[in-house]
Design a protein around this motif. Structure first.
Motif, PDB file in Angstrom:
ATOM      1  N   ALA A 659      11.477  46.026 -51.292  1.00  0.00           N
ATOM      2  CA  ALA A 659      12.999  45.445 -51.288  1.00  0.00           C
ATOM      3  C   ALA A 659      13.844  46.726 -51.914  1.00  0.00           C
ATOM      4  N   ALA A 660      13.148  47.165 -52.867  1.00  0.00           N
ATOM      5  CA  ALA A 660      13.948  48.315 -54.040  1.00  0.00           C
ATOM      6  C   ALA A 660      14.205  49.543 -53.111  1.00  0.00           C
ATOM      7  N   GLU A 661      13.380  50.063 -52.136  1.00  0.00           N
ATOM      8  CA  GLU A 661      13.673  51.025 -51.214  1.00  0.00           C
ATOM      9  C   GLU A 661      14.621  50.575 -50.163  1.00  0.00           C
ATOM     10  N   VAL A 662      14.528  49.675 -49.707  1.00  0.00           N
ATOM     11  CA  VAL A 662      15.436  49.090 -48.694  1.00  0.00           C
ATOM     12  C   VAL A 662      16.827  49.167 -49.235  1.00  0.00           C
ATOM     13  N   GLU A 663      17.114  48.559 -50.401  1.00  0.00           N
ATOM     14  CA  GLU A 663      18.395  48.460 -51.312  1.00  0.00           C
ATOM     15  C   GLU A 663      18.804  49.756 -51.322  1.00  0.00           C
ATOM     16  N   ALA A 664      17.966  50.631 -51.807  1.00  0.00           N
ATOM     17  CA  ALA A 664      18.496  52.040 -52.286  1.00  0.00           C
ATOM     18  C   ALA A 664      19.053  52.949 -51.040  1.00  0.00           C
ATOM     19  N   VAL A 665      18.426  52.607 -49.873  1.00  0.00           N
ATOM     20  CA  VAL A 665      18.718  53.263 -48.663  1.00  0.00           C
ATOM     21  C   VAL A 665      20.092  52.759 -48.220  1.00  0.00           C
ATOM     22  N   ASP A 666      20.199  51.396 -47.924  1.00  0.00           N
ATOM     23  CA  ASP A 666      21.444  50.827 -47.744  1.00  0.00           C
ATOM     24  C   ASP A 666      22.459  51.021 -48.754  1.00  0.00           C
ATOM     25  N   ARG A 667      22.386  51.075 -49.985  1.00  0.00           N
ATOM     26  CA  ARG A 667      23.347  51.372 -50.709  1.00  0.00           C
ATOM     27  C   ARG A 667      23.926  52.762 -50.735  1.00  0.00           C
ATOM     28  N   ARG A 668      23.138  53.753 -50.471  1.00  0.00           N
ATOM     29  CA  ARG A 668      23.403  55.137 -50.164  1.00  0.00           C
ATOM     30  C   ARG A 668      24.341  55.100 -49.077  1.00  0.00           C
ATOM     31  N   TRP A 669      23.892  54.535 -47.864  1.00  0.00           N
ATOM     32  CA  TRP A 669      24.890  54.442 -46.729  1.00  0.00           C
ATOM     33  C   TRP A 669      25.994  53.828 -46.815  1.00  0.00           C
ATOM     34  N   LEU A 670      26.130  52.678 -47.503  1.00  0.00           N
ATOM     35  CA  LEU A 670      27.366  52.245 -47.761  1.00  0.00           C
ATOM     36  C   LEU A 670      28.385  52.959 -48.829  1.00  0.00           C
ATOM     37  N   ALA A 671      27.715  53.797 -49.617  1.00  0.00           N
ATOM     38  CA  ALA A 671      28.354  54.676 -50.358  1.00  0.00           C
ATOM     39  C   ALA A 671      29.182  55.613 -49.588  1.00  0.00           C
ATOM     40  N   GLY A 672      28.299  56.259 -48.662  1.00  0.00           N
ATOM     41  CA  GLY A 672      28.889  57.333 -47.686  1.00  0.00           C
ATOM     42  C   GLY A 672      30.191  56.572 -47.004  1.00  0.00           C
ATOM     43  N   ALA A 673      29.863  55.168 -46.422  1.00  0.00           N
ATOM     44  CA  ALA A 673      30.972  54.584 -45.585  1.00  0.00           C
ATOM     45  C   ALA A 673      32.091  54.458 -46.594  1.00  0.00           C
ATOM     46  N   HIS A 674      32.035  54.223 -47.823  1.00  0.00           N
ATOM     47  CA  HIS A 674      33.211  54.087 -48.578  1.00  0.00           C
ATOM     48  C   HIS A 674      33.940  55.366 -48.923  1.00  0.00           C
ATOM     49  N   ALA A 675      33.110  56.474 -48.960  1.00  0.00           N
ATOM     50  CA  ALA A 675      33.746  57.497 -49.292  1.00  0.00           C
ATOM     51  C   ALA A 675      34.150  58.445 -47.882  1.00  0.00           C
ATOM     52  N   SER A 676      34.031  57.873 -46.820  1.00  0.00           N
ATOM     53  CA  SER A 676      34.187  58.727 -45.558  1.00  0.00           C
ATOM     54  C   SER A 676      35.841  58.409 -45.148  1.00  0.00           C
ATOM     55  N   ARG A 677      36.300  59.245 -44.529  1.00  0.00           N
ATOM     56  CA  ARG A 677      37.686  59.122 -43.940  1.00  0.00           C
ATOM     57  C   ARG A 677      37.669  58.781 -42.681  1.00  0.00           C
ATOM     58  N   PRO A 678      38.318  57.566 -42.547  1.00  0.00           N
ATOM     59  CA  PRO A 678      38.425  56.779 -41.060  1.00  0.00           C
ATOM     60  C   PRO A 678      39.291  57.693 -40.197  1.00  0.00           C
ATOM     61  N   VAL A 679      38.825  57.754 -38.939  1.00  0.00           N
ATOM     62  CA  VAL A 679      39.459  58.659 -38.003  1.00  0.00           C
ATOM     63  C   VAL A 679      40.016  57.602 -36.841  1.00  0.00           C
ATOM     64  N   PRO A 680      41.364  57.908 -36.125  1.00  0.00           N
ATOM     65  CA  PRO A 680      41.992  57.269 -35.025  1.00  0.00           C
ATOM     66  C   PRO A 680      41.111  57.666 -33.813  1.00  0.00           C
ATOM     67  N   ARG A 681      41.168  56.827 -33.002  1.00  0.00           N
ATOM     68  CA  ARG A 681      40.648  57.072 -31.814  1.00  0.00           C
ATOM     69  C   ARG A 681      40.712  58.448 -31.079  1.00  0.00           C
ATOM     70  N   GLN A 682      42.101  58.857 -31.250  1.00  0.00           N
ATOM     71  CA  GLN A 682      42.368  60.154 -30.752  1.00  0.00           C
ATOM     72  C   GLN A 682      41.758  61.336 -31.193  1.00  0.00           C
ATOM     73  N   GLN A 683      41.298  61.141 -32.320  1.00  0.00           N
ATOM     74  CA  GLN A 683      40.620  62.326 -32.997  1.00  0.00           C
ATOM     75  C   GLN A 683      39.127  62.233 -32.992  1.00  0.00           C
ATOM     76  N   GLU A 684      38.497  61.106 -32.261  1.00  0.00           N
ATOM     77  CA  GLU A 684      37.341  60.941 -32.259  1.00  0.00           C
ATOM     78  C   GLU A 684      36.342  61.902 -31.754  1.00  0.00           C
ATOM     79  N   GLU A 685      36.813  62.812 -31.029  1.00  0.00           N
ATOM     80  CA  GLU A 685      36.179  64.250 -30.523  1.00  0.00           C
ATOM     81  C   GLU A 685      36.375  65.414 -31.318  1.00  0.00           C
TER      82      GLU A 685
END
Length: 705
Positions: A659-685
Motif C-alpha cells: 500500500a505504501a508504494e501505491v500511495e507514493a505513486v498516487d501522491r506523486r501523480w496528484l502533486a503533478g496534477a496540482h502543479a500543472s497548468r490547465p489548458v483550454p481545448r483550443q490549445q490542446e494540440e
C-alpha cells in the motif's frame, strides 16, 4: 510444390528440400516473378537478422523477456497486439501495391508475376488483413482500453490473455515463414475446396493457410471469452451495463460474436486438414462429402467476422466523436440497442456471400431482406454521431478527421451493399471487382480508419505523450484520398465486367481505371509511411508533448482519470461509479484528482513464461505438420500440452504491491496534477497541454492534504 524425399532425409526433414527456398527457385529460374519472390523472402530474413542484432547490441533481451514477452499485464499485451498488426499491415499493403501494379502492367502483357505467384499475393493479402492485421489491431485496443474503462485492474484471465496473444503471433510467424520457406495458398482468403484439396493444390500452401488461420482463430476465441468475462464480472462498483462507455458495449458484442463465430472456422479448417492429411472426404463430392458444407460453415463465421471487425471501430468513433465534440454521446441507449441488433443480425445473413451457388429464389430473397435490415441499426448510429457533433465544440483533430471520413465513406459503401444484397443484381456483378470495391469500401473506413483513430486517440494514455498532429493530418489526407483513388475505379471496372483476381487483362479500355487504382494504392502506402514518420517524430519530440496528468482531450471515461501511462495496477483504489461518463462527472463536481482515504495492498499476477512457450511450441508443431516433419510436430505438440499441465500445478502465481508504494505513486501523480497548468481545448494540440483540461482544475482543498 513438394519434392518427394525418402529414407533418413524424409524422416528428419519431411518434404522440406532446398527447392523450398525462394532463392534456389530464383537461381534455377531467374524470371522476374521468382526474383520478386526471393526479394520478399530476403526482406523477411534480413529484417529478422537486423532486429536480432539490434536487440543484442542494445543488450535488451533480458528486458524484453521480463518486461514484455512474459508479461500478463493487459496494457502491454494490448500494445504488442497493435505492434503485430502494424508489421502485418505493412506486408499486406506492399502486396496490395504489387497486385495493383500487376493488373496495371498486364494489359495484353504478362506483367510482373506469373499466375501462381499472383494468386498467392491476393490470398496472403486477404488472409493477413482479416486475421493478422484487423483482428490483432482491434484486440489490442480492446485489451488496453476496456479494463481501464470499466475500472478493473486487469482482464479476468491474464494467463489466457497471454496465451491468446502468443497463438496469434505464432500464426503470424507462419505467414511470414511462407515467404522464405515454401509457398502460400493460392485458394483465396476463404480457402474454398475443392481447389484447396490435395488433388488440386498439392503443395504446402493450403497447409500454411490452414494452420496459421487455426492458430489465429483459437487465439481470438480465447480473447472473446476473456473480454466477455471481464466485462460481466469485473466492472467497478456502480457501473451498470447502461453506464458503460460505448466502446465497452461494442467490445462486449464483439467478444460474444468471437465466442460463437470462431469455432465454426476452427472446425472447418481442421476438417479441411482431415481431407488433406488423412484422406477424408468432408468436402469432396466424389467421396461422399459436400463442399457446400464448407461454404456454409465458413460464412457462418465469415459474416459475423465482418461485424467483429467493424463493431469495435463503431465504439472508437463513439468515443472520439463525443470527446472532440465536447458533448455527451447523443442517443446512448439507441446506440446500445443498435449495436446489439447488429450483433444478432450478423448471424442471419451469411448466405448472401453465395447467392449464386444454387439456392432457390425464396431462400435468396429471405437472406437478401435480412441483409438489408442491418442497414437500419447502422443508420441509427450514423444519425446519433451526427447529432453528437451538432452544436458541439468540434475540434478537427486527426482522430476526428478519420471519424468524419468514415461516416461519409461508409454510407457510400452501404449503398453499394444494397445492390449486392439484391440477388438479381448480385448475379450481375458476382465475382467482379465491384465486390472487391464494396468490401474494401466497408472494411477500410469501417475498420482501419477506426483502428487508426483509436490508436491516435489513446496513444497519449499509453505512452504519456501526444502524437504529432501535423503528420497525423498528412497521413489522414493520404488514407482518405488514396482510398477513393484506389477503390472507386474498381466499381467502374466491376460494373464493366472485369473479374476479381484477374492476373492478366485483355481489354485496353480498362487501362485508365487500372492506372488510377495503382496511383491510389501508392497514396495509401504513403499514408502508412506517414504513420511511421509520425511515430518517429513524436518519439523524437516527446519531451515537448508530455501529458503525464492523463487527460489531454478533456474526455469522459475512467481511463482518462489516471496518469499517462497508467500504473501497472491501473487504479490506486477501485473507483465507485455513480453516473455515465464517470470521469467527466467527477471533474464537474470536484471529485477528480483527489487522494484516496485509504490505500491497500494490491495483488497482481506474476509474469509467466507459459504464454510464449505455448505459442512457440504451437507454431513449431504446425510447421512440422505443414512439412510432414512428424518428429517436430509430435515433440512440440507434447511440449504445448506439458506446459499447460505444468502450469496447472503452479500455486505461487501472484505478487503483492504494498500500500505504501501505491500511495507514493498516487501522491506523486496528484502533486503533478496540482502543479500543472490547465489548458483550454483550443490549445490542446500545443506543448502547453500536460494532460489537464481547463475548467476542471484539481480541488486544492481536497487534493494532497
Amino acid at each position: 510444390m513438394i519434392t518427394e524425399t525418402h529414407g533418413i532425409a524424409h524422416a528428419l526433414l519431411g518434404n522440406l528440400t532446398w527447392a523450398a527456398l525462394p532463392y534456389v527457385r530464383a537461381w534455377r529460374d531467374p524470371s522476374l516473378s521468382e526474383i520478386i519472390g526471393a526479394g520478399a523472402g530476403s526482406m523477411v530474413v534480413l529484417g529478422a537478422i537486423a532486429l536480432f542484432a539490434l536487440i543484442t547490441w542494445l543488450g535488451k533481451w533480458r528486458y524484453l523477456w521480463t518486461e514484455w514477452f512474459t508479461t500478463l499485464d493487459h496494457k502491454k499485451l494490448g500494445i504488442m497486439y497493435v505492434l503485430l498488426a502494424g508489421v502485418m499491415l505493412t506486408r499486406a499493403l506492399i502486396e496490395a501495391m504489387l497486385i495493383r501494379t500487376q493488373q496495371a502492367t498486364a494489359i495484353n502483357a504478362p506483367g510482373l508475376v506469373e499466375p501462381g505467384h499472383f494468386a498467392q499475393l491476393f490470398t496472403t493479402h486477404g488472409s493477413i488483413m482479416v486475421f493478422f492485421m484487423a483482428m490483432p489491431f482491434l484486440i489490442g485496443l480492446i485489451n488496453y482500453v476496456v479494463p481501464l474503462q470499466i475500472g478493473a485492474r486487469d482482464m479476468a484471465f491474464p494467463y489466457l490473455n497471454s496465451v491468446g496473444f502468443w497463438l496469434t503471433a505464432a500464426g503470424s510467424a507462419l505467414m511470414m515463414a511462407s515467404l522464405t520457406i515454401g509457398e502460400f495458398s493460392t485458394g483465396g482468403w476463404s480457402g474454398y475446396p475443392p481447389y484447396t484439396e490435395l488433388a488440386y493444390s498439392g503443395g504446402v500452401g493450403p497447409d500454411y493457410w490452414i494452420w496459421a488461420v487455426s492458430l489465429s482463430s483459437l487465439g481470438s476465441m480465447t480473447v472473446g471469452i476473456n473480454v466477455a468475462c471481464t466485462i460481466f464480472k469485473f466492472r467497478a462498483p456502480g457501473m451498470g451495463f447502461m453506464r458503460m462507455p460505448l466502446f465497452c458495449w461494442t467490445s462486449l458484442c464483439t467478444a460474444i460474436l468471437m465466442i460463437f463465430a470462431m469455432p465454426p472456422l476452427t472446425v472447418v479448417t481442421l476438417l479441411l486438414a482431415g481431407d488433406r492429411y488423412l484422406g477424408m472426404h468432408f468436402f469432396t463430392d466424389g467421396g461422399g462429402g459436400n463442399m457446400m458444407n464448407y461454404a456454409n460453415m465458413f460464412w457462418l463465421f465469415g459474416h459475423p467476422e465482418v461485424y467483429i471487425l467493424i463493431l469495435p471501430a463503431f465504439g472508437v468513433f463513439s468515443e472520439v466523436i463525443s470527446a472532440f465534440s465536447s458533448k455527451e454521446l447523443y442517443g446512448y441507449t439507441s446506440l446500445v440497442l443498435a449495436t446489439t441488433a447488429i450483433a444478432v443480425l450478423s448471424f442471419t445473413v451469411w448466405l448472401h456471400h453465395f447467392f449464386t451457388m444454387g439456392q432457390g429464389a425464396d431462400v435468396n430473397a429471405a437472406f437478401g431482406i435480412a441483409t438489408m435490415t442491418i442497414g437500419i441499426p447502422t443508420g441509427v448510429k450514423i444519425y446519433d454521431w451526427i447529432f453528437t457533433m451538432f452544436r458541439g465544440e468540434v475540434r478537427f483533430t486527426p482522430p476526428m478527421l478519420f471519424s468524419i471520413a468514415f461516416m461519409m465513406t461508409f454510407v457510400i459503401g452501404g449503398f453499394t451493399g444494397i445492390i449486392l444484397a439484391t440477388p438479381p443484381l448480385d448475379y450481375m456483378v458476382h465475382d467482379t471487382l465491384f465486390l472487391v470495391a464494396h468490401f474494401h469500401n466497408m472494411l477500410i473506413p469501417g475498420t482501419l480508419y477506426g483502428m487508426i483513430a483509436g490508436y491516435m486517440f489513446w496513444f497519449p494514455k499509453a505512452f504519456g505523450f501526444r502524437l504529432n498532429e501535423r503528420w497525423g493530418r498528412i497521413s489522414f489526407s493520404c488514407w482518405a484520398g488514396g482510398f477513393f483513388l484506389a477503390f472507386f475505379p474498381l466499381y467502374v471496372l466491376g460494373a464493366a465486367g472485369m473479374a476479381r483476381r484477374t492476373q492478366e487483362v485483355f481489354d485496353p479500355a480498362f487501362r485508365p481505371w487500372l492506372y488510377i487504382a495503382l496511383f491510389g494504392a501508392l497514396v495509401l502506402f504513403a499514408g502508412l509511411a506517414s504513420l511511421f514518420i509520425q511515430l518517429y517524430v513524436s518519439i523524437r519530440d516527446r519531451a515537448e508533448n508530455m501529458v503525464p496528468i492523463g487527460d489531454p482531450w478533456d474526455a469522459r471515461g475512467l481511463e482518462w482519470s489516471v496518469s499517462a501511462p497508467p500504473p501497472e495496477w491501473n487504479f490506486a483504489v477501485i473507483p465507485h461509479v455513480g453516473n455515465r461518463d464517470a470521469f467527466y462527472w467527477r471533474k464537474r463536481n470536484h471529485g477528480a484528482y483527489v487522494r484516496a482515504d485509504q490505500y491497500k495492498d494490491i495483488e497482481l499476477p506474476k509474469n509467466l513464461m507459459c504464454g510464449p512457450v505455448i505459442g512457440v511450441a504451437a507454431g513449431l508443431c504446425c510447421f512440422g505438420l505443414i512439412w510432414h516433419i512428424w518428429w517436430i510436430a509430435s515433440l512440440f505438440a507434447a511440449a504445448s500440452v506439458l506446459t499447460v499441465i505444468a502450469r496447472s500445478f503452479q500455486r505461487d502465481t501472484t505478487r503483492t504491491i504494498p500500500a505504501a508504494e501505491v500511495e507514493a505513486v498516487d501522491r506523486r501523480w496528484l502533486a503533478g496534477a496540482h502543479a500543472s497548468r490547465p489548458v483550454p481545448r483550443q490549445q490542446e494540440e500545443t506543448s502547453l497541454n500536460q494532460g489537464l483540461a481547463e475548467g476542471f482544475e484539481p480541488d486544492r482543498a481536497h487534493g494532497l492534504a
